[in-house]
Design a protein around this motif. Sequence first.
Motif, mmCIF file in Angstrom:
data_model
loop_
_atom_site.group_PDB
_atom_site.id
_atom_site.type_symbol
_atom_site.label_atom_id
_atom_site.label_comp_id
_atom_site.label_asym_id
_atom_site.label_seq_id
_atom_site.Cartn_x
_atom_site.Cartn_y
_atom_site.Cartn_z
ATOM 1 N N THR A 1 3.085 3.124 0.141
ATOM 2 C CA THR A 1 2.397 3.980 0.912
ATOM 3 C C THR A 1 2.982 4.431 2.113
ATOM 4 O OG1 THR A 1 1.549 1.833 0.742
ATOM 5 C CG2 THR A 1 0.534 3.527 2.662
ATOM 6 N N ALA B 1 -0.737 0.473 5.546
ATOM 7 C CA ALA B 1 0.176 0.701 5.973
ATOM 8 C C ALA B 1 0.095 -0.449 6.774
ATOM 9 C CB ALA B 1 0.966 1.585 5.464
ATOM 10 N N GLY C 1 4.854 5.878 -5.226
ATOM 11 C CA GLY C 1 3.764 6.450 -4.160
ATOM 12 C C GLY C 1 4.441 8.385 -4.239
ATOM 13 N N ASN D 1 -1.895 -1.062 -7.734
ATOM 14 C CA ASN D 1 -1.759 -2.022 -6.304
ATOM 15 C C ASN D 1 -2.394 -3.312 -6.098
ATOM 16 O OD1 ASN D 1 -0.358 0.092 -4.526
ATOM 17 N ND2 ASN D 1 -1.429 1.561 -4.103
ATOM 18 N N GLN E 1 -4.403 5.576 3.145
ATOM 19 C CA GLN E 1 -3.275 5.083 2.766
ATOM 20 C C GLN E 1 -2.442 4.217 4.578
ATOM 21 O OE1 GLN E 1 -1.775 4.304 0.321
ATOM 22 N NE2 GLN E 1 -4.476 4.238 -0.079
#
Length: 539
Positions: A75, A425, A129, A42, A421
């Motif tokens: 995510t 997001a 993911g 990421n 997460q």
Amino acid sequence: MSQPSTAPARPAGPRVPEAVHRRRWAVLGVLMLSLLIVVLDNSILNVAVKTIAAPAPTGIGATQSELEWSINSYTLVFAGLLFTSGLLGDRLGRKKVLLFGITVFGIGSALAALSGSPGELIAYRAVMGLGAAFVMPATLAVLMNVFERDEQPKAIGIWAGSVGLAIAIGPITGGILLEHFWWGSIFLVNVPVVLLALALMLWLVPDSRDPNPGRVDIPGVLLSVVGLVLLVYGIIRGGELASFTDVTVLAPVLGGLAVLVVFVLHERRSDHPAIDMSYFKKPAFSAAVAAIALVFFALMGVTFFSAFYLQSVRGYSALESGLLILPLAVAQMVFAPRARLVVERFGARAVCTAGMLLVALGLAAFAFFEADTPVWVLEVVFFLQGAGMAHIMPPVTVSIMQALPREKAGSGSAVNNTFRQVGGALGVAVLGSVLSSTYRGEIEGHLGAVPAALRDTAGESVEATLAVAARLGPAGKDLVAPAYTAFLDAMHVTALASAVIGVVGAVVVALFLPGRAPTGAPGQGATTPNQTPATTPTS
């Protein structure tokens, strides 16, 4: 491999088998390598967004929305499946789940490297993911089952510090790769590291599981995924349209909120919930979870636009941008493993509150950055942000994990990572939408000379405006300066919004996180010692 057994509680002695205890630090190293791969990917992507947005053959011509979805597809799949992966780890064995996750992550990385369009990249990022969803909870769950309670805060601090290492390595590695290879190399580099991690896991990591697992809550998982996808899609759509009252924005946002409400009601009534809502009755647990969500909401949004600030406005290369972010990573690596010592002296509440305020201060500083702000000022701000994060993540993670029985380490880790997460997001979506809508409002007045067919595209982002200006040749030169000004104005607004979120996080931990533990109390940030029977890892 033999099956894990349930060991009786032995408060006065070790509960981890001696063979596992002896290699606990080597196991931690393998877990850190697994975590490093997931986080590094990421951080590499954040540096590469400008390159991916460029037209072929340099990039794949991804729009601002597509760039956001390349992050959010990863995510959202990750966050949506964390409940299931945590429960499966507790039920089937954390080592098995870890091996599965890292393998899927490696396959997704190879596919993402070969993406021929933004749509393919978004789809393969979702595969990554899926793999990461099975890696992250398992690493923390294994850690809790190979370290005794008194060593867990130290181990978690080192585990959290590896995030700083990934933040440091990611942008620099990404910058080097982008200067010498095509953009897909930032994903392909994961493959050899995955192969190394698989070999070390098979050799060193013990297996463990919950001796009394429940059934997997499939309806709960589906509700959470649908609710989050609808909510974030609506917010991103709002940014694209520069309006949050359009029916195509309100419908998914309201629908997502409704589904998430149903999810909570379902979890409260289920006899085998994906997430046990009784956990949240503990103030320390709830405050720690809220702190994780809020700090990543604020930071992920800023991380997203800082790449454009450094590369598009300041003119730095991807490698130079990576090196500029190095102080943030160094601060995390230095301070995170030592955070437990500060917590022992001042208490989790004081340390985390100070950390949140430091992060908020760093975010607010972006509201004063201009195109010619001295580089040393940026470096100081990045260092302060890293120091703040290093004094938030370890204490709140300890608070979450030590509040739960050891045999529930998988689901506890899933809660920790889910809120992290989801917060990230929503941060990218909400703050990205604020950035996009503010930028569009600022630049629209300067697009009169742009052909009607290109006007909508030119107003989408600073990169889009600069690309249109380049296509127009000499006639587009007058767009460059207004594009920079509009982006800086939008960044200032977004930075202040993120700083407010950071202050809210500071208030939450100041009110609800426990203070300094009594002398001799086991662990930091825990509400009560775990004396329940534990899962014995198999060596």
